[in-house]
Design a protein around this motif. Structure first.
Motif, short mmCIF file in Angstrom:
data_model
loop_
_atom_site.label_atom_id
_atom_site.label_comp_id
_atom_site.label_asym_id
_atom_site.label_seq_id
_atom_site.Cartn_x
_atom_site.Cartn_y
_atom_site.Cartn_z
N LEU A 16 -6.17 -87.48 0.11
CA LEU A 16 -7.22 -88.12 -0.69
C LEU A 16 -7.64 -89.43 -0.02
CD1 LEU A 16 -6.03 -87.67 -4.39
CD2 LEU A 16 -7.99 -86.57 -3.27
N SER A 17 -8.93 -89.71 -0.07
CA SER A 17 -9.44 -90.96 0.47
C SER A 17 -9.05 -92.11 -0.46
CB SER A 17 -10.97 -90.90 0.57
OG SER A 17 -11.53 -90.87 -0.74
N GLU A 18 -9.16 -93.32 0.05
CA GLU A 18 -8.88 -94.52 -0.76
C GLU A 18 -9.78 -94.51 -2.00
OE1 GLU A 18 -7.41 -98.79 -1.05
OE2 GLU A 18 -7.16 -97.64 0.79
N GLU A 19 -11.02 -94.13 -1.80
CA GLU A 19 -11.97 -94.10 -2.93
C GLU A 19 -11.53 -93.10 -3.99
OE1 GLU A 19 -16.58 -92.74 -3.81
OE2 GLU A 19 -16.03 -93.34 -1.77
N ASP A 20 -11.13 -91.90 -3.56
CA ASP A 20 -10.69 -90.90 -4.53
C ASP A 20 -9.38 -91.29 -5.21
OD1 ASP A 20 -12.86 -89.18 -4.33
OD2 ASP A 20 -11.94 -88.01 -2.71
N LEU A 21 -8.48 -91.94 -4.47
CA LEU A 21 -7.21 -92.39 -5.06
C LEU A 21 -7.44 -93.43 -6.15
CD1 LEU A 21 -5.02 -92.65 -1.85
CD2 LEU A 21 -4.57 -91.15 -3.81
N ARG A 22 -8.54 -94.17 -6.05
CA ARG A 22 -8.85 -95.22 -7.02
C ARG A 22 -9.77 -94.75 -8.15
NH1 ARG A 22 -7.29 -100.20 -5.44
NH2 ARG A 22 -6.60 -100.40 -3.30
N ARG A 23 -10.31 -93.56 -8.03
CA ARG A 23 -11.31 -93.09 -8.99
C ARG A 23 -10.65 -92.48 -10.23
NH1 ARG A 23 -14.74 -88.00 -8.72
NH2 ARG A 23 -13.64 -87.65 -6.77
N PRO A 24 -10.92 -93.04 -11.41
CA PRO A 24 -10.41 -92.42 -12.64
C PRO A 24 -11.20 -91.14 -12.94
CG PRO A 24 -11.34 -94.61 -13.09
CD PRO A 24 -11.61 -94.29 -11.66
N VAL A 25 -10.50 -90.08 -13.29
CA VAL A 25 -11.20 -88.82 -13.60
C VAL A 25 -10.88 -88.31 -15.00
CG1 VAL A 25 -11.45 -88.10 -11.19
CG2 VAL A 25 -9.39 -87.45 -12.45
N LEU A 26 -9.95 -88.94 -15.68
CA LEU A 26 -9.61 -88.54 -17.04
C LEU A 26 -10.07 -89.62 -18.02
CD1 LEU A 26 -6.01 -87.16 -16.39
CD2 LEU A 26 -8.09 -85.85 -16.76
N PRO A 27 -10.32 -89.26 -19.26
CA PRO A 27 -10.83 -90.23 -20.23
C PRO A 27 -9.97 -91.48 -20.41
CG PRO A 27 -11.00 -88.01 -21.11
CD PRO A 27 -10.23 -87.92 -19.82
N SER A 28 -8.67 -91.38 -20.18
CA SER A 28 -7.80 -92.54 -20.34
C SER A 28 -8.09 -93.63 -19.31
CB SER A 28 -6.33 -92.12 -20.26
OG SER A 28 -6.09 -91.47 -19.03
N GLY A 29 -8.72 -93.27 -18.20
CA GLY A 29 -9.17 -94.25 -17.23
C GLY A 29 -8.21 -94.59 -16.10
N TRP A 30 -7.03 -94.00 -16.07
CA TRP A 30 -6.13 -94.33 -14.96
C TRP A 30 -6.55 -93.58 -13.71
CZ3 TRP A 30 -3.75 -90.07 -13.04
CH2 TRP A 30 -3.46 -89.02 -13.90
N ASP A 32 -1.53 -83.46 -10.68
CA ASP A 32 -2.11 -82.14 -10.37
C ASP A 32 -3.49 -82.00 -11.02
OD1 ASP A 32 -0.04 -81.05 -8.84
OD2 ASP A 32 0.93 -80.12 -10.57
N ALA A 33 -3.57 -82.34 -12.30
CA ALA A 33 -4.84 -82.22 -13.02
C ALA A 33 -5.89 -83.14 -12.41
CB ALA A 33 -4.64 -82.53 -14.50
N ALA A 34 -5.51 -84.37 -12.11
CA ALA A 34 -6.45 -85.32 -11.53
C ALA A 34 -6.94 -84.83 -10.17
CB ALA A 34 -5.81 -86.70 -11.40
N ARG A 35 -6.03 -84.35 -9.34
CA ARG A 35 -6.42 -83.88 -8.00
C ARG A 35 -7.36 -82.68 -8.10
NH1 ARG A 35 -4.77 -84.41 -2.43
NH2 ARG A 35 -6.43 -83.27 -1.36
N GLU A 36 -7.08 -81.78 -9.00
CA GLU A 36 -7.94 -80.62 -9.15
C GLU A 36 -9.34 -81.04 -9.59
OE1 GLU A 36 -7.86 -76.06 -10.91
OE2 GLU A 36 -6.18 -77.41 -11.32
N LEU A 37 -9.42 -82.04 -10.45
CA LEU A 37 -10.73 -82.55 -10.87
C LEU A 37 -11.45 -83.28 -9.73
CD1 LEU A 37 -9.83 -83.83 -14.43
CD2 LEU A 37 -11.38 -81.94 -13.88
N ILE A 38 -10.70 -83.92 -8.87
CA ILE A 38 -11.31 -84.66 -7.76
C ILE A 38 -11.91 -83.72 -6.72
CG2 ILE A 38 -10.81 -86.16 -5.76
CD1 ILE A 38 -8.79 -87.63 -7.65
N ASP A 39 -11.11 -82.75 -6.24
CA ASP A 39 -11.63 -81.91 -5.14
C ASP A 39 -11.22 -80.45 -5.22
OD1 ASP A 39 -8.97 -81.90 -4.33
OD2 ASP A 39 -9.33 -82.94 -2.42
N GLY A 40 -10.65 -80.03 -6.34
CA GLY A 40 -10.29 -78.62 -6.50
C GLY A 40 -8.95 -78.23 -5.91
N THR A 41 -8.27 -79.14 -5.25
CA THR A 41 -6.99 -78.83 -4.63
C THR A 41 -5.89 -78.77 -5.68
OG1 THR A 41 -7.63 -79.91 -2.57
CG2 THR A 41 -5.27 -79.66 -2.95
#
Length: 169
Positions: free
Chosen positions: A26-40, A150-159
């Motif tokens: 994951l890129s630095e940008e993706d590692l910092r991007r919140p993808v779930l409603p809780s915001g982490w 796992d859930a966050a990564r799948e939302l980020i790029d499908g992995t």
């Protein structure tokens, strides 16, 4: 370490590997991007695992290390964020260092050993009695959070941890 702790630590090591593996690539940008409603973000969760799990339970509670003991009652919400200017490689290195420190504590621990310190300010009516119970608690927490990653990564790029989409084909 005895056979019981060795087995529990082996399971914990698998979950730690999962945590780092699901973040790999994951890129630095993706590692910092919140993808779930809780915001982490993934990095924020890794900081939580570093401070509130690996350092807190092993160096702090089991070993009673003075440099960690003062952080035991610090607001855990603060540990769910990455300090301004802290890079992704620094967060990853901090996690690896905390794991190494935790492993050093476990290397000399016995299953029935009582914690050196207990944060009664946080849990006045709850207590884990020994290293065995603390290790089971940590294993459960790391496994739960590896699933969150796992859930966050799948939302980020499908992995997925299984290597691609489990539904493909």
């Amino acid at each position: 370490m005895n056979a019981e702790l060795d087995a529990l630590k082996g399971a914990l090591d698998s979950q730690r590997k999962h945590v780092l593996g699901i973040l790999d690539g994951l890129s630095e940008e993706d590692l910092r991007r919140p993808v779930l409603p809780s915001g982490w973000s993934c990095l924020a969760l890794l900081r939580h695992l570093t401070l509130d799990v690996e350092l807190f339970w092993f160096a702090g509670v089991i070993a009673g290390a003075p440099d960690v003991a003062g952080q035991l009652t610090a607001g855990s919400e603060a540990h769910w964020s990455v300090p301004e200017g802290m890079s992704a490689p620094a967060v990853l290195a901090g996690y690896r260092a905390a794991v190494a420190r935790a492993d050093a504590v476990l290397a000399t621990a016995a299953p029935e050993q009582e914690p050196a310190v207990w944060p009664v300010e946080l849990w006045p009516t709850w207590r884990l009695p020994d290293v065995r119970h603390i290790l089971i608690h940590v294993l459960t927490e790391v496994a739960c959070h590896s699933g969150h990653l796992d859930a966050a990564r799948e939302l980020i790029d499908g992995t997925t941890w299984l290597g691609g989409s489990p539904y493909a084909g």
